[in-house]
Design a protein around this motif. Structure first.
Motif, short mmCIF file in Angstrom:
data_model
loop_
_atom_site.label_atom_id
_atom_site.label_comp_id
_atom_site.label_asym_id
_atom_site.label_seq_id
_atom_site.Cartn_x
_atom_site.Cartn_y
_atom_site.Cartn_z
N ALA A 47 40.53 48.44 55.30
CA ALA A 47 39.35 47.99 54.55
C ALA A 47 39.04 48.94 53.38
O ALA A 47 38.74 48.48 52.27
CB ALA A 47 38.14 47.88 55.48
N LEU A 48 39.13 50.23 53.61
CA LEU A 48 38.88 51.19 52.53
C LEU A 48 39.93 51.07 51.43
O LEU A 48 39.60 51.16 50.24
CB LEU A 48 38.83 52.61 53.08
N ALA A 49 41.17 50.85 51.80
CA ALA A 49 42.23 50.66 50.81
C ALA A 49 41.98 49.37 50.02
O ALA A 49 42.16 49.35 48.79
CB ALA A 49 43.59 50.63 51.49
N MET A 54 40.12 46.49 45.08
CA MET A 54 39.13 45.63 44.43
C MET A 54 38.56 46.31 43.19
O MET A 54 38.46 45.70 42.12
CB MET A 54 38.00 45.28 45.41
N ARG A 55 38.21 47.58 43.34
CA ARG A 55 37.65 48.32 42.19
C ARG A 55 38.67 48.40 41.06
O ARG A 55 38.33 48.21 39.88
CB ARG A 55 37.21 49.71 42.63
N GLU A 56 39.91 48.69 41.40
CA GLU A 56 40.96 48.78 40.38
C GLU A 56 41.15 47.44 39.67
O GLU A 56 41.26 47.40 38.43
CB GLU A 56 42.30 49.19 41.02
N ASP A 57 41.23 46.38 40.44
CA ASP A 57 41.50 45.06 39.86
C ASP A 57 40.36 44.59 38.98
O ASP A 57 40.60 44.06 37.88
CB ASP A 57 41.79 44.04 40.97
N VAL A 58 39.14 44.77 39.42
CA VAL A 58 38.00 44.35 38.60
C VAL A 58 37.96 45.17 37.31
O VAL A 58 37.76 44.63 36.22
CB VAL A 58 36.67 44.44 39.39
N ILE A 65 43.51 41.33 44.38
CA ILE A 65 44.60 41.14 45.34
C ILE A 65 44.08 41.29 46.77
O ILE A 65 44.67 40.75 47.71
CB ILE A 65 45.78 42.09 45.06
N ALA A 66 42.95 41.95 46.94
CA ALA A 66 42.33 42.10 48.26
C ALA A 66 41.95 40.76 48.87
O ALA A 66 41.76 40.65 50.08
CB ALA A 66 41.11 43.01 48.17
N ALA A 67 41.85 39.72 48.05
CA ALA A 67 41.54 38.38 48.56
C ALA A 67 42.64 37.85 49.47
O ALA A 67 42.44 36.87 50.19
CB ALA A 67 41.30 37.41 47.41
N LEU A 68 43.79 38.51 49.47
CA LEU A 68 44.92 38.07 50.28
C LEU A 68 44.85 38.58 51.72
O LEU A 68 45.79 38.41 52.48
CB LEU A 68 46.24 38.51 49.63
N ASP A 83 30.27 41.79 49.87
CA ASP A 83 29.27 42.74 49.37
C ASP A 83 29.80 43.48 48.15
O ASP A 83 29.09 43.63 47.14
CB ASP A 83 28.88 43.74 50.47
N LEU A 84 31.04 43.95 48.23
CA LEU A 84 31.61 44.69 47.12
C LEU A 84 31.90 43.76 45.94
O LEU A 84 31.68 44.14 44.78
CB LEU A 84 32.87 45.45 47.54
N ALA A 85 32.38 42.55 46.20
CA ALA A 85 32.65 41.61 45.11
C ALA A 85 31.37 41.30 44.33
O ALA A 85 31.39 41.20 43.10
CB ALA A 85 33.26 40.32 45.66
N VAL A 86 30.25 41.20 45.02
CA VAL A 86 28.95 41.00 44.36
C VAL A 86 28.58 42.25 43.57
O VAL A 86 28.20 42.18 42.40
CB VAL A 86 27.85 40.63 45.38
N ALA A 87 28.70 43.41 44.20
CA ALA A 87 28.34 44.68 43.55
C ALA A 87 29.18 44.92 42.29
O ALA A 87 28.69 45.48 41.30
CB ALA A 87 28.49 45.84 44.52
#
Length: 114
Positions: A47-49, A54-58, A65-68, A83-87
């Motif tokens: 999860a942390l990875a 997510m942060r890198e991709d945004v 790619i975390a959506a996979l 939560d992170l995708a919203v943030a």
């Protein structure tokens, strides 16, 4: 993020980018096993990875790619993903729209791999 965490995130990106589409999405457990992680905290480490990815991709304007990776309890990622995708400004704040936003992000992430 430690260098060990960064290395795990890079290995996870490589795994997700190279996995056969028919095997996607992976569960958190499948990702942990494919990475050869041993307890304790294997799912937490995945999860942390994923959060790092997510942060890198945004930041790079790429599909996440975390959506996979999804929870074994359903067809969606765990709540922390949303939560992170919203943030990060990628998903709408309204929880009722999260599943739809996820499906669109999953499609983009799959298309990016092609």
């Amino acid at each position: 993020m430690t260098s060990t965490d960064s290395l795990l995130a890079a290995r996870l990106r490589t795994l997700l980018a190279g996995a056969p589409e028919a095997q996607l999405p992976l569960t958190y457990q499948q990702a942990a096993e494919a990475l050869g992680l041993a307890p304790p905290r294997t799912i937490q480490r995945v999860a942390l990875a994923l959060e790092a990815l997510m942060r890198e991709d945004v930041a790079a304007g790429r599909p996440m790619i975390a959506a996979l990776v999804v929870s074994r309890r359903g067809e969606l990622p765990a709540q922390g993903f949303f939560d992170l995708a919203v943030a990060l400004g990628r998903f709408p704040a309204e929880p009722a729209r999260h599943a739809e936003a996820y499906r669109a992000e999953l499609a983009r992430a799959l298309a990016e791999r092609r």
